[in-house]
Design a protein around this motif. Structure first.
Motif, PDB file in Angstrom:
ATOM      1  N   ASN A 148       2.251   7.821  -7.039  1.00 32.70           N
ATOM      2  CA  ASN A 148       1.811   8.535  -5.842  1.00 32.70           C
ATOM      3  C   ASN A 148       2.743   8.274  -4.666  1.00 32.70           C
ATOM      4  O   ASN A 148       3.061   9.183  -3.896  1.00 32.70           O
ATOM      5  CB  ASN A 148       0.372   8.143  -5.497  1.00 32.70           C
ATOM      6  CG  ASN A 148      -0.613   8.716  -6.508  1.00 32.70           C
ATOM      7  OD1 ASN A 148      -0.411   9.826  -7.013  1.00 32.70           O
ATOM      8  ND2 ASN A 148      -1.668   7.972  -6.821  1.00 32.70           N
ATOM      9  N   VAL A 179      -2.600   9.086   3.531  1.00 35.86           N
ATOM     10  CA  VAL A 179      -1.750   9.740   4.533  1.00 35.86           C
ATOM     11  C   VAL A 179      -2.640  10.133   5.707  1.00 35.86           C
ATOM     12  O   VAL A 179      -3.872  10.152   5.608  1.00 35.86           O
ATOM     13  CB  VAL A 179      -1.027  10.984   3.958  1.00 35.86           C
ATOM     14  CG1 VAL A 179      -0.178  10.608   2.753  1.00 35.86           C
ATOM     15  CG2 VAL A 179      -2.025  12.086   3.597  1.00 35.86           C
ATOM     16  N   ARG A 217      -0.285   3.931  -8.315  1.00 36.60           N
ATOM     17  CA  ARG A 217       0.099   3.670  -6.921  1.00 36.60           C
ATOM     18  C   ARG A 217       1.581   3.999  -6.715  1.00 36.60           C
ATOM     19  O   ARG A 217       1.968   4.632  -5.737  1.00 36.60           O
ATOM     20  CB  ARG A 217      -0.178   2.188  -6.612  1.00 36.60           C
ATOM     21  CG  ARG A 217       0.278   1.753  -5.246  1.00 36.60           C
ATOM     22  CD  ARG A 217       0.063   0.253  -5.081  1.00 36.60           C
ATOM     23  NE  ARG A 217       0.633  -0.214  -3.834  1.00 36.60           N
ATOM     24  CZ  ARG A 217       0.830  -1.489  -3.535  1.00 36.60           C
ATOM     25  NH1 ARG A 217       0.479  -2.425  -4.402  1.00 36.60           N
ATOM     26  NH2 ARG A 217       1.355  -1.836  -2.389  1.00 36.60           N
ATOM     27  N   THR A 256       3.418   7.473   4.026  1.00 33.83           N
ATOM     28  CA  THR A 256       2.142   6.922   3.553  1.00 33.83           C
ATOM     29  C   THR A 256       1.735   5.797   4.499  1.00 33.83           C
ATOM     30  O   THR A 256       2.583   5.127   5.094  1.00 33.83           O
ATOM     31  CB  THR A 256       2.274   6.380   2.129  1.00 33.83           C
ATOM     32  OG1 THR A 256       3.281   5.370   2.114  1.00 33.83           O
ATOM     33  CG2 THR A 256       2.660   7.486   1.161  1.00 33.83           C
ATOM     34  N   ARG A 259      -4.248  10.816  -1.392  1.00 30.53           N
ATOM     35  CA  ARG A 259      -3.503  11.770  -2.234  1.00 30.53           C
ATOM     36  C   ARG A 259      -3.068  11.084  -3.526  1.00 30.53           C
ATOM     37  O   ARG A 259      -2.532   9.982  -3.519  1.00 30.53           O
ATOM     38  CB  ARG A 259      -2.294  12.323  -1.469  1.00 30.53           C
ATOM     39  CG  ARG A 259      -2.721  13.212  -0.308  1.00 30.53           C
ATOM     40  CD  ARG A 259      -1.551  13.837   0.406  1.00 30.53           C
ATOM     41  NE  ARG A 259      -0.763  14.724  -0.450  1.00 30.53           N
ATOM     42  CZ  ARG A 259       0.207  15.525   0.017  1.00 30.53           C
ATOM     43  NH1 ARG A 259       0.482  15.540   1.321  1.00 30.53           N
ATOM     44  NH2 ARG A 259       0.880  16.285  -0.791  1.00 30.53           N
ATOM     45  N   SER A 260      -3.316  11.781  -4.616  1.00 37.02           N
ATOM     46  CA  SER A 260      -2.930  11.263  -5.926  1.00 37.02           C
ATOM     47  C   SER A 260      -2.521  12.434  -6.813  1.00 37.02           C
ATOM     48  O   SER A 260      -3.079  13.533  -6.692  1.00 37.02           O
ATOM     49  CB  SER A 260      -4.101  10.509  -6.576  1.00 37.02           C
ATOM     50  OG  SER A 260      -3.785  10.187  -7.919  1.00 37.02           O
ATOM     51  N   GLU A 308      -7.903   5.058  -8.084  1.00 37.47           N
ATOM     52  CA  GLU A 308      -7.290   3.780  -7.711  1.00 37.47           C
ATOM     53  C   GLU A 308      -5.786   3.949  -7.810  1.00 37.47           C
ATOM     54  O   GLU A 308      -5.281   4.452  -8.811  1.00 37.47           O
ATOM     55  CB  GLU A 308      -7.797   2.665  -8.632  1.00 37.47           C
ATOM     56  CG  GLU A 308      -9.263   2.357  -8.369  1.00 37.47           C
ATOM     57  CD  GLU A 308      -9.865   1.373  -9.368  1.00 37.47           C
ATOM     58  OE1 GLU A 308      -9.233   1.117 -10.405  1.00 37.47           O
ATOM     59  OE2 GLU A 308     -10.975   0.877  -9.099  1.00 37.47           O
ATOM     60  N   GLY A 309      -5.096   3.556  -6.764  1.00 37.81           N
ATOM     61  CA  GLY A 309      -3.660   3.802  -6.728  1.00 37.81           C
ATOM     62  C   GLY A 309      -3.291   5.038  -5.925  1.00 37.81           C
ATOM     63  O   GLY A 309      -2.103   5.332  -5.762  1.00 37.81           O
ATOM     64  N   ALA A 310      -4.315   5.765  -5.419  1.00 40.75           N
ATOM     65  CA  ALA A 310      -4.017   6.895  -4.524  1.00 40.75           C
ATOM     66  C   ALA A 310      -3.360   6.353  -3.262  1.00 40.75           C
ATOM     67  O   ALA A 310      -3.648   5.247  -2.824  1.00 40.75           O
ATOM     68  CB  ALA A 310      -5.302   7.641  -4.186  1.00 40.75           C
ATOM     69  N   GLN A 311      -2.477   7.146  -2.683  1.00 40.03           N
ATOM     70  CA  GLN A 311      -1.834   6.766  -1.433  1.00 40.03           C
ATOM     71  C   GLN A 311      -2.572   7.421  -0.272  1.00 40.03           C
ATOM     72  O   GLN A 311      -3.112   8.522  -0.413  1.00 40.03           O
ATOM     73  CB  GLN A 311      -0.357   7.196  -1.440  1.00 40.03           C
ATOM     74  CG  GLN A 311       0.498   6.439  -2.443  1.00 40.03           C
ATOM     75  CD  GLN A 311       0.879   5.040  -1.993  1.00 40.03           C
ATOM     76  OE1 GLN A 311       0.856   4.726  -0.803  1.00 40.03           O
ATOM     77  NE2 GLN A 311       1.227   4.177  -2.948  1.00 40.03           N
ATOM     78  N   HIS A 367      -2.838   2.398   0.678  1.00 37.41           N
ATOM     79  CA  HIS A 367      -3.197   2.852  -0.662  1.00 37.41           C
ATOM     80  C   HIS A 367      -4.570   2.323  -1.050  1.00 37.41           C
ATOM     81  O   HIS A 367      -5.062   1.335  -0.474  1.00 37.41           O
ATOM     82  CB  HIS A 367      -2.138   2.459  -1.693  1.00 37.41           C
ATOM     83  CG  HIS A 367      -2.159   1.012  -2.047  1.00 37.41           C
ATOM     84  ND1 HIS A 367      -1.577   0.037  -1.275  1.00 37.41           N
ATOM     85  CD2 HIS A 367      -2.699   0.360  -3.115  1.00 37.41           C
ATOM     86  CE1 HIS A 367      -1.754  -1.142  -1.827  1.00 37.41           C
ATOM     87  NE2 HIS A 367      -2.439  -0.986  -2.950  1.00 37.41           N
TER      88      HIS A 367
END
Lengths: 853, 412, 87
Positions: free
Chosen positions: B131, A778, B128, A791, A827-828, A773-776, A794
């Protein structure tokens, strides 16, 4: 060096109460009433301190809060990291060590001894227990007013004040608007804060003596003249045998007389008004003499200095009081101030002797003419700053740090300003005193914090079922002020992941139950309740039939999702609406604001009933079996009790309101009972469910179950920048019913863009890969590209799903709804790039077949 | 009288003279209203980057005596939204060369900035942001509670506290600097390049042309004409803008800060927490430097309410038990101008000849070089700089706000 | 800690209240009739004077009522309170 205690005298000491204390590993005797400074002087110790930067020997220079040299750390019977020896009361067994102005924090602070903040509501607060303060306090008391007199010293003024209430060892550390004062009351090692609100505040803090800058003016044995008198009068201590007086004013005459009367020799009185001055002090670690400006060498062990007196105007100025320069007294006096504030006594200039405006003695060089002893800054340093082009005392303060040490410029501020005036050739007084910054004396953090630590840092809110959760090993998460079970390990050590898979499986295939009591609940009643709710929610609540329930979304005025919940129509003129756990207060306040400030014509009344109800969600295909086993008089068949309706009745013999709502997509009944019945109802349902394998579940499983259905959580899948359309919820925006909060904002240029971020689902290509959770997000082509990488969204929610037997996620993706079926990459920093397919945000039972069981 | 001075307070690398005091000329190409950090940086970059040296900075009080003199000097660029991160990162990059560029010792110390997460929502939001920063080319790391304890051992990471530390973001390039020196450096170098710096000149009105365009300012030291006027007055922006009938989405609030007495070193990084409400670093001299929350009400008094300080201390002791015995030495307040989305406004206005740079709220210090750079370019060319475009006033009409409440450092 | 005169409860400490910003910003009768600029004016543009103005406070820890207060932002002096909706 033979200065010592006189055989008698000393208004503050009680010779019948001897005590002993330790300073720098040596034990010394003292009397009750001594300060550490007076006791050290009585023991012929003047010196023993060092300056912070240059390491020069220093001694006691003052008798109060102006002290720039004599700082100690107290280690017993309490801990105090730094206090001037002139303000520390000597107590038996006290241990102290000298400090060069820099203190040390203990690695493990002594146990908590925070005291509560006190409050006093007064007619008159008098600040300062000198003659003027006592007079003002007595007069106000005689007028029948409620009066408090505070004095920063421990000095025994009680006997002089009659009926006036007095706090000693109590400093008014700051004045604030509307007669608010903060008082720091020192009580041995503990101290506490008192908040005062007074109709009238009388300042009688007195005046502080100024030093004069000359070569070696920091040598131990140099003392402000008034301080020498204090040691004689208050403590019966003669700080020297042979004194030179160096002065700009007549106040030192009395000091000279008092010293002489106490048996000291007065070697000379050097008065700058006669053209006399001290050029430099002589001696090593102590004053052994002075060289006068006329070349004479005078032997002495005490040099009493008076450069005039500064009224204490810091508190006056801190609430906007203005000051004016008085050329006769060579100081700033209070001028205009707020109506509730007045100044009396020497702080107002009364009784201050006229003084020559004299700041420093001319010399060949100025690197030992100290201006701020605690910052080791000299006339040469001030001159250096001015020569670089700094033309304001505030700039000089910032270049040299003069006035920023513990004494806050009490001895250095006026001197620095006077020197800047002199160097620039401007009028005396052109450089105002630098801005005062409270507190008047340093206050420990823990005293300011008071009792507001640990569980009292912020109130802890728990549900009536909380104790049961603890007994059943719940791991809690904070949601606002609430403690909510996060998950329930089946046995100690079961992981979050395993527990949540188990809890979710129970809800999808058997039955599970959750404590939903934290959800905000507001009763909205009145003839216009329906009209009102139509304006608050995006959808129509007026068309909801009595006995029915509808999901509702609220927007901010900016059109962005604000809160959500369900509305139950209780009657034609009454609803019960629920809010998110964290949003309850916000929503109620918002209702009240609109009702009171925009639509006072609406007949609507709102009442928070969050804590009046305990809410238990029973979820899963076996829900009806559990309710029947617990015993209920409500016909819970799907026909009699359809989805999104509510019924009143009983469960397990307790009055209950049952609601067919589901945040999981499964058959579910929300059992609402009185808060006081919450635990009984919970236990009854749990016991009734035992044979069906019922499991308690927490917020994490609740989040997984709702995400499988694509239900958003406001605040997790939203961040205050999502319109209903962004969330795929255009269906909930009723455009026909009339205006509602936020509607107009949905039609702005940016809110109508087609390429906004949309809520979508994501299925990782590798079904076992869990995206953070919070990964962006792309583009696929940039899976491994080096930054900077654009980006495109998310991930807001991401879980392992028991029912899907794989991982899945919700995300906000630019133009997301037109990208279903495409691949993006998450991506994280916490994992390798994870390719995932964009999907609709509903993963389980999209037709909604399971909600009826 | 000539007094010798031993150079104890000023490194020899710095110039013998700071900025030269100037009398205002009747007219200039550009007048900058506001001699704070952003105004001085604007003047410096106008001269240095654009060759525009016919510039006057007017300041109503003493130079850099407003928020420059009152902030807690935190520097970082780890903002959430790309638009913010870009301008703050530009600023951080300028910081990294600023000591050399200005020839001033700014005590710029990249000691690392920790932003703590205290609940699961914080953790999601922090990751978030980390990243986004990393992908945007900005250094950012995610620390577990154990990492936090290793990086800053005095933080209480015990799980049983009221709001336990669940992790933190770390920007190692973030840090602190000496605020006054920064302003003096910009002032001195701008002055060296020909910019006039006029202190104690309060702007009392604007000179307007027949078509309404701004053609200069009226001050307590006389009228000063200019082809372009840049308004960079932080907390007082609304007051000045109202003189030309410009209404802005700004509210001015007190923001308080404090320092402790001097302590031997205990903290070698910057720690910020929105949820528990702390931001703290330790100055080289030894003071703990802390920011408090913003006061709720509008005020220009440069003083705040004491309960805000008390709440701040409770939070500090909660997070740093070692601070229990520390003592507050000085508290003060500045006036910050805050936008509804906690992001600044930089650009031209509908009033011809008038440019504004305001709304930096609680986060302006770190942005000083970047803000000056972008604003100088905007004034020089009469159009927004690409980094400033998203921060145009127009965003309030279109709805394209840049909501940085989460990253602004002060929770609202 | 300001002392806020609640018209119903009397003088109370500031921390019993929530601040509501500028008073007198009425919700437009017909938001659809407004241009985007006019709507932005309503939503975001506010006076911010240094001196006297009228602001809103909500006695959230007391009577839970909104009211208008005249206060000088240069001195924090207060002058007059008006129950919401009256003048």
């Amino acid at each position: 060096m033979t200065s010592s205690r006189l055989p008698n005298g000393g208004s503050e000491i009680d010779r019948s109460k001897p005590l002993s204390f330790v300073f720098d590993d040596v034990e010394y005797p003292a009397f009750e009433g001594d300060t550490l400074a007076s006791a050290l002087l009585a023991n012929a110790v003047n010196g023993g301190f060092r300056s912070p930067i240059l390491g020069r020997p220093r001694g006691v220079m003052t008798s109060g809060t102006s002290e720039p040299n004599a700082f100690v750390e107290v280690s017993a019977p309490w801990f105090d990291p730094i206090v001037p020896a002139t303000m520390a009361k000597a107590v038996d067994g006290l241990r102290s060590r000298s400090l060069p102005g820099v203190a040390r924090l203990p690695e493990s602070p002594p146990p908590e001894r925070a005291l509560g903040h006190h409050h006093a509501h007064l007619d008159v607060l008098v600040v300062g227990g000198g003659p003027a303060g006592i007079r003002a306090a007595r007069r106000a008391t005689e007028e029948g007013k409620r009066v408090l007199l505070v004095d920063e010293h421990h000095w025994a003024i009680r006997s002089q004040v009659g009926d006036v209430e007095v706090l000693t060892s109590a400093a008014v550390t700051g004045l604030y608007d509307d007669g608010f004062a903060v008082v720091h009351v020192r009580e041995g090692g503990a101290s506490r804060l008192c908040h005062v609100r007074a109709r009238e505040i009388v300042l009688a803090p007195g005046a502080h003596e100024r030093p004069i800058a000359f070569a070696g003016n920091d040598r131990p044995g140099v003392m402000l003249a008034g301080a020498a008198a204090d040691y004689l009068d208050r403590f019966g201590v003669r700080p020297g045998e042979r004194a030179v007086i160096f002065t700009t004013n007549d106040s030192s005459r009395a000091v000279a007389a008092a010293l002489a009367a106490a048996g000291a020799d007065i070697a000379a009185v050097l008065d700058v008004r006669d053209g006399a001055a001290v050029a430099e002090t002589l001696g090593e670690d102590r004053v052994a003499g002075v060289r006068a400006a006329d070349g004479r060498t005078l032997e002495c062990d005490l040099l009493c200095v008076s450069g005039g007196w500064n009224p204490v105007i810091q508190l006056w100025r801190s609430v906007g009081g203005t000051v004016r320069y008085d050329a006769t007294l060579a100081c700033f006096l209070p001028d205009e101030g707020p109506p509730w504030l007045s100044v009396v006594g020497s702080a107002a200039g009364d009784g201050i002797e006229p003084s020559a405006a004299f700041w420093f003695v001319e010399g060949a060089e100025y690197s030992a003419h100290f201006v701020d002893l605690q910052r080791d800054q000299t006339v040469a340093d001030v001159a250096g700053a001015v020569q670089r082009g700094l033309r304001n005392v505030e700039h000089v303060k910032r270049a040299t740090y003069i006035g920023t040490a513990v004494d806050q410029g009490r001895t250095s501020g006026a001197l620095a300003a006077g020197i800047v005036d002199h160097l620039l050739g401007t009028d005396r007084g052109a450089q105002g005193p630098s801005n005062p910054r409270p507190p008047w004396e340093p206050i420990p953090f823990r005293v300011l914090a008071g009792p507001y630590g640990g569980d009292l840092f912020d109130p802890v809110r728990t549900t009536p079922i909380h104790g049961w959760h603890i007994e059943h090993r719940a791991v809690f998460e904070n949601v606002g002020q609430w403690k909510r079970p996060w998950y329930f390990p089946a046995e100690p050590g079961e992981s979050l992941e395993d527990a949540v898979l188990r809890e979710c499986a129970a809800a999808r295939t058997g039955v599970a139950m959750m404590d939903a009591s934290t959800l905000g609940k507001i009763e909205v009643v009145g003839a216009d309740a329906a009209v009102f709710l139509d304006r608050m929610y995006t959808n129509a609540m007026s068309t909801l039939g009595v006995g029915r329930i509808r999901y509702g979304l609220m927007l901010g005025q900016d059109g962005m999702a604000f809160d959500d919940g369900v509305a139950m129509r209780l009657a034609e003129d009454g609803y019960l609406v629920t809010t998110t756990t964290g949003g309850a207060a916000r929503v109620l306040d918002r209702f009240e604001e609109w009702l009171q400030t925009e639509w006072p014509d609406l007949r609507v009344y709102c009442t928070s009933v969050t804590e009046q109800w305990a809410t238990i969600a029973v979820v899963g295909p076996l829900t009806r079996e559990v309710l029947r086993a617990a015993g209920t008089d409500v016909d819970i068949s799907n026909e009699a009790f359809p989805f999104m309706t509510w019924r009143d009745g009983h469960v397990a013999g307790l009055p209950a309101r049952l609601a067919r709502v589901s945040f999981s997509g499964e058959l579910a009944v929300e059992v609402n009972v009185a808060g006081t019945d919450g635990l009984r109802a919970w236990k009854a349902l749990f016991d009734a469910g035992a044979s069906f394998g019922i499991m308690p579940y927490g917020t994490e499983a609740m989040h997984v179950l709702r995400a499988e259905k694509g239900f958003v959580i406001v605040g997790q899948d939203t961040d205050g920048t999502q319109t209903p359309d962004d969330l795929g919820m255009s269906w909930i925006v009723n455009t026909k019913k009339g205006d509602f909060i936020g509607r107009r904002s949905l039609h702005r240029r940016d809110t109508t863009r087609a390429d906004r971020k949309h809520l979508v689902g994501l299925l990782p290509e590798e079904p076992g890969s869990l995206i953070a959770e919070g990964a962006q997000l792309v583009e696929a082509a940039e899976a491994d590209a080096a930054p900077p990488v654009a980006t495109i969204g998310h991930v807001t929610s991401s879980y392992r799903s028991a029912v899907l037997d794989r991982t899945f996620a919700l995300a906000l993706l630019t133009g997301g709804r037109s990208r279903v079926g495409e691949t993006v990459v998450a991506r994280s920093v916490t994992h390798d790039p994870i390719p995932a397919t964009v999907t609709e945000p509903v993963f389980h039972d999209p037709e909604g077949t399971r909600r009826d069981g | 009288m000539q007094l010798s001075h031993p150079e104890r307070n000023t490194p020899a690398s710095e110039p013998d003279r700071y900025w030269r005091p100037a009398e205002p000329k009747p007219s200039y190409e550009v007048v900058i209203v506001g001699g704070g950090g952003h105004g001085l940086a604007t003047a410096y970059y106008l001269a240095k980057n654009h060759g525009i040296t016919d510039v006057c900075v007017v300041e109503k009080g003493w130079l850099a005596g407003g928020n420059v003199a009152r902030n807690t000097t935190v520097i970082r660029s780890n903002y959430l939204w790309d638009e913010s991160a870009a301008i703050y990162e530009h600023s951080l990059k300028l910081w990294e060369g600023l000591e050399e560029d200005l020839g001033f010792d700014l005590q710029f110390s990249q000691r690392g900035v920790l932003n703590l997460a205290h609940d699961l929502g914080d953790v999601r939001g922090s990751l978030r942001r980390v990243n986004a920063n990393v992908l945007g080319g900005i250094d950012a790391e995610w620390l577990t509670p154990d990492d936090v304890a290793a990086f800053c051992p005095i933080i209480n990471v015990a799980p049983e506290v009221r709001y336990p530390v669940l992790g933190a973001t770390l920007q190692r390039r973030g840090g602190v600097a000496r605020h006054d020196k920064m302003a003096w450096g910009f002032a001195t170098r701008a002055s060296d390049l020909g910019v006039d710096i006029v202190e104690h000149a309060e702007v009392t009105g604007f000179l307007r042309g027949p078509d309404g365009r701004v053609e200069g300012v009226e001050t307590t030291r006389g009228d000063i004409r200019a082809s372009k006027v840049g308004l960079v007055a932080a907390g007082h922006t609304s007051v000045l803008a109202s003189m030309v009938g410009l209404r802005l989405p700004l509210q001015s609030h007190p923001l308080q800060a404090l320092v402790s007495v001097l302590f031997e070193p205990v903290l070698d990084c910057v720690v910020m927490s929105n949820a528990v409400h702390v931001y703290v670093s330790q100055a080289d001299k030894g003071e703990l430097v802390m920011g408090a929350g913003i006061d709720a009400y509008n005020s220009y008094t440069q003083r705040g309410s004491f309960h805000v300080i008390e709440h701040q201390m409770a939070a500090a002791v909660e997070l740093f038990p070692i601070f229990a015995d520390a003592k507050v030495l000085r508290t003060w307040a500045g006036v910050v101008d805050v936008c509804p989305d906690a992001s600044p406004i930089v650009g031209p206005t509908r009033v011809e000849g008038l440019f504004i740079n305001c709304g930096w709220g609680t986060g302006g210090f770190k942005a000083t070089p970047g803000s000056g750079w972008v604003f100088a370019d905007t004034i020089a060319h009469g159009r927004p700089h690409p980094l400033g475009e998203p921060f145009a006033l127009e965003r309030f009409t279109t709805g394209a706000l840049i909501d940085e409440h989460g990253a602004a450092g002060v929770a609202h | 800690m300001l002392l806020i005169p609640c018209p119903w409860c009397g003088q109370r400490d500031e921390n019993e209240f929530r601040y509501g910003g500028q008073a007198g910003i009425a919700y437009p009768a017909d938001p659809d009739a407004l241009t985007d600029e006019e709507w932005a004016d309503f939503l975001f543009m506010r006076d911010n004077p240094k001196g006297w103005w009228t602001e809103r406070w909500y006695h959230v820890q007391g009577c839970r009522r909104w009211f208008d207060l005249e206060r000088n932002t240069a001195t924090n002096e207060t002058r007059r309170t008006t129950p919401e909706g009256e003048s």
